[in-house]
Each structure stands twice: as structure tokens, then as C-alpha cells.
Motif scaffolding. Structure first.
Motif, PDB file in Angstrom:
ATOM      1  N   LEU A  66      49.760   8.743  57.831  1.00  0.00           N
ATOM      2  CA  LEU A  66      51.032   8.854  59.128  1.00  0.00           C
ATOM      3  C   LEU A  66      51.405   7.507  59.374  1.00  0.00           C
ATOM      4  N   LEU A  67      50.561   6.372  59.537  1.00  0.00           N
ATOM      5  CA  LEU A  67      51.014   5.180  60.041  1.00  0.00           C
ATOM      6  C   LEU A  67      51.942   4.601  58.874  1.00  0.00           C
ATOM      7  N   ARG A  68      51.657   4.846  57.698  1.00  0.00           N
ATOM      8  CA  ARG A  68      52.503   4.440  56.804  1.00  0.00           C
ATOM      9  C   ARG A  68      53.924   4.975  56.741  1.00  0.00           C
ATOM     10  N   GLY A 107      54.338   9.780  66.978  1.00  0.00           N
ATOM     11  CA  GLY A 107      55.391   9.645  65.808  1.00  0.00           C
ATOM     12  C   GLY A 107      56.664   9.110  65.957  1.00  0.00           C
ATOM     13  N   PRO A 108      57.338   9.658  67.083  1.00  0.00           N
ATOM     14  CA  PRO A 108      58.659   9.401  67.685  1.00  0.00           C
ATOM     15  C   PRO A 108      58.707   7.882  68.152  1.00  0.00           C
ATOM     16  N   VAL A 109      57.623   7.514  68.617  1.00  0.00           N
ATOM     17  CA  VAL A 109      57.410   6.065  69.110  1.00  0.00           C
ATOM     18  C   VAL A 109      57.430   5.203  67.966  1.00  0.00           C
ATOM     19  N   PHE A 110      56.663   5.697  66.864  1.00  0.00           N
ATOM     20  CA  PHE A 110      56.643   4.969  65.757  1.00  0.00           C
ATOM     21  C   PHE A 110      57.965   4.673  65.107  1.00  0.00           C
ATOM     22  N   ASP A 111      58.948   5.814  64.916  1.00  0.00           N
ATOM     23  CA  ASP A 111      59.966   5.844  64.260  1.00  0.00           C
ATOM     24  C   ASP A 111      61.060   4.688  65.043  1.00  0.00           C
ATOM     25  N   LEU A 112      60.807   4.780  66.354  1.00  0.00           N
ATOM     26  CA  LEU A 112      61.883   3.747  67.038  1.00  0.00           C
ATOM     27  C   LEU A 112      61.322   2.294  67.057  1.00  0.00           C
ATOM     28  N   THR A 148      52.148 -17.155  71.173  1.00  0.00           N
ATOM     29  CA  THR A 148      50.971 -17.398  70.211  1.00  0.00           C
ATOM     30  C   THR A 148      51.510 -17.453  68.660  1.00  0.00           C
ATOM     31  N   GLY A 149      52.686 -16.907  68.577  1.00  0.00           N
ATOM     32  CA  GLY A 149      53.033 -16.950  66.986  1.00  0.00           C
ATOM     33  C   GLY A 149      52.413 -15.651  66.216  1.00  0.00           C
ATOM     34  N   ARG A 150      51.612 -14.863  66.709  1.00  0.00           N
ATOM     35  CA  ARG A 150      51.025 -13.918  65.942  1.00  0.00           C
ATOM     36  C   ARG A 150      50.728 -12.860  67.096  1.00  0.00           C
ATOM     37  N   ALA A 151      50.417 -11.524  66.527  1.00  0.00           N
ATOM     38  CA  ALA A 151      50.145 -10.516  67.493  1.00  0.00           C
ATOM     39  C   ALA A 151      49.591  -9.521  67.036  1.00  0.00           C
ATOM     40  N   SER A 152      48.750  -8.332  67.440  1.00  0.00           N
ATOM     41  CA  SER A 152      48.190  -7.345  67.028  1.00  0.00           C
ATOM     42  C   SER A 152      48.487  -6.253  67.776  1.00  0.00           C
ATOM     43  N   LEU A 153      48.573  -5.019  67.072  1.00  0.00           N
ATOM     44  CA  LEU A 153      49.227  -3.857  67.641  1.00  0.00           C
ATOM     45  C   LEU A 153      48.072  -2.634  67.151  1.00  0.00           C
ATOM     46  N   SER A 154      47.477  -2.118  68.218  1.00  0.00           N
ATOM     47  CA  SER A 154      46.388  -0.918  67.754  1.00  0.00           C
ATOM     48  C   SER A 154      46.901   0.395  68.187  1.00  0.00           C
ATOM     49  N   VAL A 155      46.935   1.499  67.431  1.00  0.00           N
ATOM     50  CA  VAL A 155      47.724   2.673  67.618  1.00  0.00           C
ATOM     51  C   VAL A 155      46.831   3.840  67.381  1.00  0.00           C
TER      52      VAL A 155
END
Length: 224
Positions: free
Chosen positions: A82-84, A45-50, A31-38
Motif C-alpha cells: 500500500l505504501l508503494r 490513503g488519501p493523505v498519502f496521495d496528497l 538538519t538536512g534529513r528527516a524520517s516519516l513513520s506511517v
């Protein structure tokens, strides 16, 4: 409900990051675009880092939280903060952050229309990662919360304010229709207490176990 058990947390975090990246990449190619909700909190946190280091077309990914405490980013309890710090780094710094908090607004009700308008263009959620509390809440859909019935309704708006005993500050949360509408849904939990809570949730009504709203289509990732 699809439950994946991992030998340890490090393996789980690596595997989950790879799965999320693959799903985001697939949606982007289609689709050329996506959304991610967390979720917020320290567990993902470790998932975000990776994930932040993965080579994706992050400029076309909209990122937003499942829920947020009504506090500014100067607060250590801010999920946006935290997200930033953990996800919107490295290559993922190019992603578009969709806010669930409005600076200078005293209570979430006063910013509801603005926040809803910000989320709407990015629905349905392409990839949804949720957490779950031992009380079987997910996002800020807490058992006993003041507007839980409204948030669980099929006609619920995309976001609603929520107040609940034990939640601390007022919250803003995605609602059941938005969470159920995600294309790919994952729940990340750790420890024996949450595993037991998850098993209880499967046999309880949604108002007692709000996480149940997504269990039918979710992949659960668990490690001791």
C-alpha cells in the motif's frame, strides 16, 4: 491530548497532509534529513496521495511503517504494498523506504536484528502518523498480545515481533519508546466508535489501551 475535529473527511485529509509536509520541511531545513513513520490500512490513503505530490527534499526523507504484517508484497494485506502504491509515488518516489519485512524469512524473529539495524539511524522519528483500532491498539501493540509488556517497557528494542488474537498474521511493530520519542506525533481516526474508544483510552492503563502511550504528546485528527 490535542483533538482537532473536522467537518468532513476530505477536509481532514487535506489539512493533515499540509501539516505533515510542513513538519517534514521544517526538520529538513534544520538538519538536512528527516524520517516519516506511517500506518498501513486504507484510512490514510488519501493523505498519502496528497503528500506524495508535495515538493520536498524527498531524497533525504526515510519512510517506514509503524508496523507490518509478516506477508510479502504480493499479498493484498501487505502494508508495504500500500505504501508503494499510495505514498511512494510522484515526487515522494525519491524517498528512502526502510523495510519492516524480510523476503524469504519465515518468521519476524529471524529478521529482528536486520530490521532493527535498518531503523536505528533514522531515530528519533521526525514525523509520526499513527492509526488506532476500536480495541485501542496502535501500530501492532494489541491489548493481550504475546509480547505487549516487553514492547511497552522503557528499555524495549526499536522493533519487536507481535502476535495477538484478531491480528491475523504475525506482525513486526515499532515499540513504545520509539513511538514516544517522535518529534511530531499525529493520530488519524474516523467514526463515532473510534472517537468513543479514544475517550475510553485516556482513563485506562497502557496494557488495556496501548494507544495511551502517545496520547499526551499527540494531535488527534478526527472526522465522522
Amino acid at each position: 491530548m490535542n483533538l482537532i475535529e473536522y467537518a468532513d473527511r476530505e477536509m481532514m485529509m487535506m489539512s493533515l497532509a499540509n501539516i505533515l509536509a510542513g513538519e517534514l520541511g521544517g526538520v529538513l531545513r534544520q538538519t538536512g534529513r528527516a524520517s516519516l513513520s506511517v500506518p498501513g490500512g486504507t484510512t490514510p490513503g488519501p493523505v498519502f496521495d496528497l503528500l506524495s505530490a508535495v515538493d520536498l527534499d524527498w531524497r533525504n526523507v526515510a519512510v517506514f511503517l509503524n508496523d507490518e504484517r509478516w506477508v510479502g508484497e504480493d499479498s493484498p494485506r501487505s502494508n508495504t504494498r500500500l505504501l508503494r502504491q499510495r505514498l511512494l509515488q510522484n515526487k515522494a518516489a525519491a524517498a528512502q523506504l526502510i523495510p519492516l519485512f524480510a523476503e524469504g524469512v519465515a518468521q519476524p524473529e529471524d529478521a529482528l536484528a536486520r530490521l532493527s539495524d535498518g531503523i536505528a539511524p533514522h531515530l528519533p522519528i521526525s514525523v509520526l502518523l499513527l492509526g488506532m483500532g476500536a480495541d485501542m491498539h496502535t501500530a501492532s501493540l494489541f491489548p493481550g498480545a504475546d509480547r505487549l509488556a516487553e514492547a511497552l517497557a522503557d528499555a524495549a528494542p526499536a522493533v519487536l515481533p507481535m502476535r495477538a488474537e484478531g491480528a491475523g498474521e504475525p506482525r513486526i511493530t515499532l515499540t513504545a519508546p520509539v513511538l514516544r520519542g517522535a518529534l511530531h506525533t499525529h493520530i488519524l481516526i474516523t467514526g463515532a466508535d473510534k472517537r468513543a474508544a479514544l475517550e475510553r483510552a485516556a482513563n485506562l492503563p497502557e496494557d488495556q489501551a496501548p494507544v495511551r502511550i502517545v496520547l499526551a504528546d499527540a494531535t488527534i485528527h478526527w472526522a465522522e
